[in-house]
Design a protein around this motif. Structure first.
Motif, PDB file in Angstrom:
ATOM      1  N   TYR A 136      18.584   3.682   5.711  1.00 19.83           N
ATOM      2  CA  TYR A 136      17.173   3.430   5.942  1.00 19.83           C
ATOM      3  C   TYR A 136      16.686   4.010   7.275  1.00 19.83           C
ATOM      4  O   TYR A 136      15.574   4.537   7.355  1.00 19.83           O
ATOM      5  CB  TYR A 136      16.840   1.924   5.867  1.00 19.83           C
ATOM      6  CG  TYR A 136      15.372   1.723   6.122  1.00 19.83           C
ATOM      7  CD1 TYR A 136      14.434   2.201   5.213  1.00 19.83           C
ATOM      8  CD2 TYR A 136      14.916   1.131   7.299  1.00 19.83           C
ATOM      9  CE1 TYR A 136      13.081   2.097   5.454  1.00 19.83           C
ATOM     10  CE2 TYR A 136      13.550   1.017   7.547  1.00 19.83           C
ATOM     11  CZ  TYR A 136      12.643   1.503   6.620  1.00 19.83           C
ATOM     12  OH  TYR A 136      11.295   1.404   6.870  1.00 19.83           O
TER      13      TYR A 136
ATOM     14  N   GLU B 297      13.479   6.390   7.374  1.00 15.40           N
ATOM     15  CA  GLU B 297      12.261   5.828   7.981  1.00 15.40           C
ATOM     16  C   GLU B 297      11.301   6.887   8.526  1.00 15.40           C
ATOM     17  O   GLU B 297      10.108   6.849   8.197  1.00 15.40           O
ATOM     18  CB  GLU B 297      12.691   4.821   9.058  1.00 15.40           C
ATOM     19  CG  GLU B 297      11.688   3.739   9.339  1.00 15.40           C
ATOM     20  CD  GLU B 297      10.925   4.005  10.614  1.00 15.40           C
ATOM     21  OE1 GLU B 297      11.508   4.632  11.519  1.00 15.40           O
ATOM     22  OE2 GLU B 297       9.753   3.632  10.693  1.00 15.40           O
TER      23      GLU B 297
ATOM     24  N   ILE C 152       9.242   8.714   5.835  1.00 14.17           N
ATOM     25  CA  ILE C 152       8.167   8.015   5.110  1.00 14.17           C
ATOM     26  C   ILE C 152       7.099   7.511   6.074  1.00 14.17           C
ATOM     27  O   ILE C 152       6.233   6.737   5.699  1.00 14.17           O
ATOM     28  CB  ILE C 152       8.717   6.868   4.237  1.00 14.17           C
ATOM     29  CG1 ILE C 152       9.455   5.822   5.065  1.00 14.17           C
ATOM     30  CG2 ILE C 152       9.653   7.410   3.177  1.00 14.17           C
ATOM     31  CD1 ILE C 152       9.845   4.589   4.263  1.00 14.17           C
ATOM     32  N   ASN C 153       7.190   7.954   7.322  1.00 17.69           N
ATOM     33  CA  ASN C 153       6.177   7.601   8.324  1.00 17.69           C
ATOM     34  C   ASN C 153       5.830   8.825   9.157  1.00 17.69           C
ATOM     35  O   ASN C 153       5.875   8.785  10.391  1.00 17.69           O
ATOM     36  CB  ASN C 153       6.696   6.487   9.233  1.00 17.69           C
ATOM     37  CG  ASN C 153       6.883   5.186   8.477  1.00 17.69           C
ATOM     38  OD1 ASN C 153       5.922   4.538   8.079  1.00 17.69           O
ATOM     39  ND2 ASN C 153       8.133   4.819   8.249  1.00 17.69           N
TER      40      ASN C 153
ATOM     41  N   PHE D  86       9.992   6.224  -5.209  1.00 12.26           N
ATOM     42  CA  PHE D  86      11.358   5.696  -5.290  1.00 12.26           C
ATOM     43  C   PHE D  86      11.753   5.643  -6.761  1.00 12.26           C
ATOM     44  O   PHE D  86      11.049   5.021  -7.573  1.00 12.26           O
ATOM     45  CB  PHE D  86      11.423   4.302  -4.651  1.00 12.26           C
ATOM     46  CG  PHE D  86      11.143   4.335  -3.178  1.00 12.26           C
ATOM     47  CD1 PHE D  86      12.170   4.515  -2.268  1.00 12.26           C
ATOM     48  CD2 PHE D  86       9.846   4.232  -2.696  1.00 12.26           C
ATOM     49  CE1 PHE D  86      11.912   4.577  -0.909  1.00 12.26           C
ATOM     50  CE2 PHE D  86       9.571   4.291  -1.334  1.00 12.26           C
ATOM     51  CZ  PHE D  86      10.610   4.471  -0.434  1.00 12.26           C
TER      52      PHE D  86
ATOM     53  N   TRP E 233      15.665  -3.233   4.076  1.00 12.42           N
ATOM     54  CA  TRP E 233      14.778  -2.083   3.918  1.00 12.42           C
ATOM     55  C   TRP E 233      13.686  -2.258   2.878  1.00 12.42           C
ATOM     56  O   TRP E 233      12.660  -1.596   2.952  1.00 12.42           O
ATOM     57  CB  TRP E 233      15.548  -0.785   3.722  1.00 12.42           C
ATOM     58  CG  TRP E 233      16.535  -0.695   2.584  1.00 12.42           C
ATOM     59  CD1 TRP E 233      17.892  -0.816   2.680  1.00 12.42           C
ATOM     60  CD2 TRP E 233      16.262  -0.424   1.195  1.00 12.42           C
ATOM     61  NE1 TRP E 233      18.472  -0.659   1.443  1.00 12.42           N
ATOM     62  CE2 TRP E 233      17.505  -0.406   0.516  1.00 12.42           C
ATOM     63  CE3 TRP E 233      15.101  -0.191   0.467  1.00 12.42           C
ATOM     64  CZ2 TRP E 233      17.612  -0.174  -0.851  1.00 12.42           C
ATOM     65  CZ3 TRP E 233      15.201   0.044  -0.909  1.00 12.42           C
ATOM     66  CH2 TRP E 233      16.441   0.045  -1.545  1.00 12.42           C
TER      67      TRP E 233
ATOM     68  N   ILE F 152       9.982  -1.191   3.946  1.00 15.97           N
ATOM     69  CA  ILE F 152       9.215  -0.137   3.276  1.00 15.97           C
ATOM     70  C   ILE F 152       7.848  -0.685   2.882  1.00 15.97           C
ATOM     71  O   ILE F 152       6.833  -0.047   3.120  1.00 15.97           O
ATOM     72  CB  ILE F 152       9.993   0.416   2.060  1.00 15.97           C
ATOM     73  CG1 ILE F 152      11.138   1.300   2.576  1.00 15.97           C
ATOM     74  CG2 ILE F 152       9.077   1.211   1.127  1.00 15.97           C
ATOM     75  CD1 ILE F 152      12.125   1.733   1.521  1.00 15.97           C
ATOM     76  N   ASN F 153       7.823  -1.848   2.291  1.00 21.56           N
ATOM     77  CA  ASN F 153       6.535  -2.519   2.109  1.00 21.56           C
ATOM     78  C   ASN F 153       6.729  -4.016   1.870  1.00 21.56           C
ATOM     79  O   ASN F 153       7.532  -4.410   1.029  1.00 21.56           O
ATOM     80  CB  ASN F 153       5.742  -1.920   0.944  1.00 21.56           C
ATOM     81  CG  ASN F 153       4.334  -2.472   0.904  1.00 21.56           C
ATOM     82  OD1 ASN F 153       4.097  -3.581   0.425  1.00 21.56           O
ATOM     83  ND2 ASN F 153       3.392  -1.729   1.445  1.00 21.56           N
TER      84      ASN F 153
ATOM     85  N   TRP G  55       6.708  -5.267  -1.716  1.00 21.02           N
ATOM     86  CA  TRP G  55       7.635  -4.726  -2.707  1.00 21.02           C
ATOM     87  C   TRP G  55       8.678  -5.774  -3.085  1.00 21.02           C
ATOM     88  O   TRP G  55       9.411  -6.247  -2.233  1.00 21.02           O
ATOM     89  CB  TRP G  55       8.319  -3.465  -2.153  1.00 21.02           C
ATOM     90  CG  TRP G  55       9.113  -2.703  -3.179  1.00 21.02           C
ATOM     91  CD1 TRP G  55       9.129  -2.892  -4.527  1.00 21.02           C
ATOM     92  CD2 TRP G  55      10.021  -1.622  -2.927  1.00 21.02           C
ATOM     93  NE1 TRP G  55       9.979  -1.984  -5.130  1.00 21.02           N
ATOM     94  CE2 TRP G  55      10.540  -1.207  -4.166  1.00 21.02           C
ATOM     95  CE3 TRP G  55      10.434  -0.964  -1.766  1.00 21.02           C
ATOM     96  CZ2 TRP G  55      11.457  -0.167  -4.282  1.00 21.02           C
ATOM     97  CZ3 TRP G  55      11.354   0.065  -1.876  1.00 21.02           C
ATOM     98  CH2 TRP G  55      11.859   0.474  -3.129  1.00 21.02           C
TER      99      TRP G  55
ATOM    100  N   ILE H 211       4.662   5.155  -2.550  1.00 23.06           N
ATOM    101  CA  ILE H 211       3.776   5.033  -1.387  1.00 23.06           C
ATOM    102  C   ILE H 211       2.945   6.312  -1.329  1.00 23.06           C
ATOM    103  O   ILE H 211       3.483   7.401  -1.499  1.00 23.06           O
ATOM    104  CB  ILE H 211       4.557   4.965  -0.062  1.00 23.06           C
ATOM    105  CG1 ILE H 211       5.580   3.832  -0.066  1.00 23.06           C
ATOM    106  CG2 ILE H 211       3.599   4.825   1.121  1.00 23.06           C
ATOM    107  CD1 ILE H 211       6.575   3.945   1.087  1.00 23.06           C
TER     108      ILE H 211
ATOM    109  N   PHE I  97       0.594   1.105  -1.234  1.00 20.83           N
ATOM    110  CA  PHE I  97       1.882   0.909  -1.889  1.00 20.83           C
ATOM    111  C   PHE I  97       1.665   0.478  -3.341  1.00 20.83           C
ATOM    112  O   PHE I  97       0.773  -0.314  -3.625  1.00 20.83           O
ATOM    113  CB  PHE I  97       2.694  -0.158  -1.158  1.00 20.83           C
ATOM    114  CG  PHE I  97       3.979  -0.492  -1.861  1.00 20.83           C
ATOM    115  CD1 PHE I  97       5.073   0.345  -1.756  1.00 20.83           C
ATOM    116  CD2 PHE I  97       4.077  -1.625  -2.659  1.00 20.83           C
ATOM    117  CE1 PHE I  97       6.251   0.055  -2.425  1.00 20.83           C
ATOM    118  CE2 PHE I  97       5.255  -1.920  -3.332  1.00 20.83           C
ATOM    119  CZ  PHE I  97       6.341  -1.076  -3.209  1.00 20.83           C
TER     120      PHE I  97
END
Lengths: 157, 203
Positions: A25, A29, A32-33, A44, A112, A116-117, A120, A128, A137
């Motif tokens: 993760y 990270e 995804i940012n 995913f 994680w 991630i959200n 979720w 995302i 999301f």
């Protein structure tokens, strides 16, 4: 026996040559940012996940169709590591995936998934879409139309 | 541009609030009373929680044959039942998928899988898909630990079995075992909600 090995090599080598980016993760990270001006679509998925495979072509399609609009698709596979060579890499090759594919290998799911959200639950598929600070999301499957509608909210007018 | 920003912020707030309302509607939180049910077991008999007169609670496990994550946990689910059924916390497994979408989860396949793996717990089918939405299960595997009380079966823990979906031998934290042990000792459960990766329930 020699022949057998040779045949085995011929079949196995090309697949193993295929490079696969694998992250935990912490490695995923930053991917995804990303704080650039692009629209990032992160999906995913896993090769054995029926609804994921069904919607995967839609992600491939927007990756190609909106290339000029600075849209980038990232496909994050959650296949088990033991399936990388036997399922994931052959799938990428067979379907000639153009989007960037990475594998997330991190067993600490309780860390994680909410990272991630927060919303979720952990079910696949999940997606995302983000641009800068704007982020949405989705724990659901998309039709091609739905995906484009969501994406368009992130495109500049 | 400013109006656009304001508008986006408004949209964001609205969407977020929509999500919040959604999650509240979606099934149980820890502390809620869980519904009983009458679902068909692989032996053809109907099973309800109320059948278990002596149980102190239940390890309700939404699982299936066809999800690799669920399969990775099969032996651990069986181990939970072996360890805790005699202590009053049997595993009750429920298969929530629509079998038209996942034929590999039909009754015959469930029977076969249970036989192959030697399941000692009931493996029920949520045939009308009416139970899992009440619980709020979204995926397989998904655990709801219930404790029998005067009010009914109260949800005490929701989430993963443990902290390693790939490798049982590398598990560091056994969330469900810790929670059941705490209930058996009359102690507070330290971690009562976790996230688990899983396959979306097929509707």
């Amino acid at each position: 026996m020699k022949h057998f090995l040779l045949i085995l090599l011929i079949f196995v080598l090309p697949v193993q040559d295929e490079k696969l980016e694998v992250y935990d993760y912490d490695g995923l990270e930053p991917l995804i940012n990303q704080n650039d001006d692009k629209v990032h679509v992160v999906n995913f998925w896993a090769t054995w996940c029926g609804p994921c495979i069904k919607e995967l072509p839609y992600f491939e399609a927007i990756n190609e169709k909106y290339d000029d609009d600075n849209v980038e698709v990232l496909l994050v596979s959650l296949d088990f590591p033991k399936k990388y060579d036997t399922a994931l890499k052959p799938y990428i090759e067979k379907h000639k995936l153009k989007s960037r594919v990475v594998a997330l290998n991190d067993t600490d799911q309780n860390r994680w998934i909410p990272a991630i959200n927060e919303n979720w639950s952990g079910a696949l598929p999940a997606t995302i879409i983000y641009r800068g600070n704007k982020r949405q999301f989705y724990e659901k499957s998309f039709t091609q139309e739905e995906l484009e509608t969501e994406l368009k909210q992130f495109l500049k007018n | 541009m400013k109006t656009l920003k304001l508008f986006s912020a408004l949209v964001l707030v609205l969407t977020l609030s929509a999500f919040t309302i959604n999650t509240e509607d979606k099934g149980y939180n820890v502390g809620d009373v869980a519904t009983d049910f009458s679902l068909e077991n692989i032996d053809g008999k109907m099973v309800s929680l109320s059948d278990y007169k002596d149980a102190k609670g239940f390890i309700v496990t939404f699982t299936c044959n066809t999800c690799p994550y669920a399969v990775a946990y099969e032996d651990r689910i069986e181990a939970l039942n072996k360890k805790y059924a005699s202590k009053g916390f049997p595993v009750i497994a429920i298969m929530p998928n629509n079998i038209d979408v996942k034929p590999g989860d039909n009754m015959k396949s469930m029977q076969q899988r249970a036989k192959e793996k030697g399941f000692t717990f009931p493996y029920l089918m949520d045939k009308d898909q009416e139970i899992y939405p009440q619980y709020g299960a979204t995926k397989t595997p998904h655990i709801y630990l219930l404790e029998k009380t005067d009010k009914g079966n109260v949800v005490k823990y929701i989430g993963a079995i443990d902290d390693n979906y790939q490798d049982a031998s590398a598990v560091k934290e056994k969330y469900v075992e810790n929670a059941v042990d705490a209930l058996l000792k009359g102690e507070a459960i330290k971690v009562n909600e976790t996230r688990a990766i899983g396959c979306s329930i097929k509707v």
